[in-house]
Design an enzyme around this catalytic site. Structure first.
Site, PDB file in Angstrom:
ATOM      1  CB  SER A 181      -0.868   0.013   1.263  1.00 32.32           C
ATOM      2  OG  SER A 181      -1.452   1.289   1.447  1.00 32.32           O
TER       3      SER A 181
ATOM      4  CE1 TYR B 107      -3.984  -2.424   5.159  1.00 34.27           C
ATOM      5  CE2 TYR B 107      -3.051  -0.286   4.562  1.00 34.27           C
ATOM      6  CZ  TYR B 107      -3.711  -1.447   4.203  1.00 34.27           C
ATOM      7  OH  TYR B 107      -4.093  -1.649   2.907  1.00 34.27           O
TER       8      TYR B 107
ATOM      9  CE  LYS C 245      -1.409  -3.908   3.008  1.00 30.07           C
ATOM     10  NZ  LYS C 245      -1.661  -5.115   2.201  1.00 30.07           N
TER      11      LYS C 245
END
Ligand code: NDP
Length: 380
Positions: free
Chosen positions: A274, A287, A291
């Site tokens: 991401s 997150y 990532k």
């Protein structure tokens, strides 16, 4: 009737070697003539190898596929196949039109005026002729919805045999399989929580049991558990790390074991990371760390396997319309849009197109260890 066709020649000996061109044709004989000459040109390049001549739909066009041996007579064989299969498709289509009271022009099957019409949907048409899919075996994690479903569908439409992994959505996963089969690929749905080693092992066993090998892995499954870092519980941190990072490690390890068994070794691994793995993002400590970890893992796998012909790359999507971004709500969405030069969310198909290139295109064979941003210009 005119139609745009993508004609591709693929050798089985190669991972996927595609020559493709777009052409127009007026009827089946015109089409067949062009296909024979295309076939001869390509076949002379790859004499005595197993090949597959596939003319496939791109976007709005119909998919048809034929598998042949690339011998000197194969072009004629393909042509005969096309003519006979299309004739029977034409006759059944005309018969059904007549029975529905629609006006059908009377024509003999050998007449050169038989129209060869592409369906507008590209699927389930009476005119569609398909052979069993024999393309690369692709495992796509989290393929029941969103980006994963678009990736699985696009790979399937290229004739791939796709393992559609999901965690809980068995119905949607089966729908993805149906779509793939209708477009000329093959697919099975396999439930597995890819954060768990034993379930990952079962997933890859199911892939090998069904299709005999694994050629492409797309690590797509991912979740968010957003909150500011100071409020984040260890469980929220761990859940995201377990799936979004450890899951990628487990699947990559399992895939490389299988890819390494069949000689010559060939494999492609694509990790969906991401933009926030590069930029960070308030409320996404778990997150963005996962990532960012995926980007590091991608580079390491690329280095370890470049000499063994397994390429590993990452794609960093920006904001893509899916269930994940639907959770954000209109206020946050409006703020996000101001940060995207393209001024809009991307679509799952935008990511799927890049996966398709990295996974299947011969031109991607020398690309490894890269993180490719597909983000409407957010990060540059
Ligand atoms: P969705 O929430 O729409 O879909 C998530 C998919 O992952 C579903 O198929 C879901 O299966 C599956 N999944 C969830 N948990 C597990 C698990 N434990 N094991 C196996 N599969 C699981 O997500 P998106 O399509 O939006 O995102 C796909 C990927 O793209 C993710 O890695 C995400 O981080 C990344 N990404 C997305 C962006 C976006 O804007 N949407 C932006 C940047 C990256 P089920 O349906 O069974 O629950």
């Amino acid at each position: 009737m005119d139609g745009n066709v993508v004609v591709a020649l693929r050798t089985r000996g190669e991972f996927i070697t595609l020559h493709s061109c777009t052409m127009k044709f007026k009827n089946i004989f015109d089409f067949t003539k062009q296909k024979i000459s295309l076939g001869r040109t390509f076949l002379s390049l790859i004499q005595n190898t197993n090949s597959s001549l596939k003319h496939s739909t791109y976007e709005e066009t119909t998919i048809m596929a034929f598998s042949v041996r690339a011998t000197s007579s194969s072009a004629h064989h393909i042509a005969r196949n096309v003519v006979s299969k299309t004739r029977s498709s034409c006759s059944s289509s005309l018969a059904s039109k007549r029975s529905q009271g629609m006006q059908g022009k009377k024509m003999s099957p050998s007449s050169s005026s038989i129209p060869f019409r592409f369906s507008s949907s590209g699927r389930n048409s009476a005119m569609t002729v398909q052979a069993a899919a024999d393309g690369p075996v692709c495992v796509v994690t989290g393929a029941s919805r969103g980006i994963g479903a678009a990736i699985a569908t696009q790979l399937g439409a290229q004739g791939c045999r796709v393992v559609v992994n999901y965690a809980a959505s068995s119905g949607p996963a089966e729908e993805v399989c149906k779509t793939i089969k209708a477009s000329g690929g093959d697919a099975i749905a396999v439930q597995a929580n890819v954060a768990k080693q034993e379930e990952v092992d079962a997933l890859f066993k199911a892939a090998v049991d069904a299709f005999g090998e694994v050629n492409v892995l797309v690590n797509n499954a991912g979740i968010t558990r957003d909150t500011l870092m100071m409020r984040m519980k260890l469980a929220q941190w761990q859940e995201v790390i377990d799936l979004n990072l450890t899951g990628v490690f487990l699947c990559t390890q399992a895939a490389c074991k299988i890819m390494g068994k069949k000689k010559p070794v060939k494999g492609r691994i694509i990790n969906i990371t991401s933009v926030v793995g590069v930029t960070g993002n308030a409320g996404q400590a778990n997150y963005s760390a996962a990532k960012a970890g995926v980007i590091g893992l991608t580079k390491t796998v690329a280095r370890e396997y470049a000499g063994r012909n397994i390429q590993c790359n990452a794609i960093a999507p920006g904001f893509i319309a899916s269930d994940m971004t639907a959770e954000l709500g209109p206020e946050i969405e409006a703020k996000i849009l101001t940060t995207i030069p393209a001024g809009k969310y991307g679509q799952p198909e935008d990511i799927a197109g890049m996966v398709r290139f990295l996974a299947l295109d011969p031109a991607a064979a020398y690309i490894t260890g890269q993180t490719i941003h597909v983000d409407g210009g957010m990060v540059m």
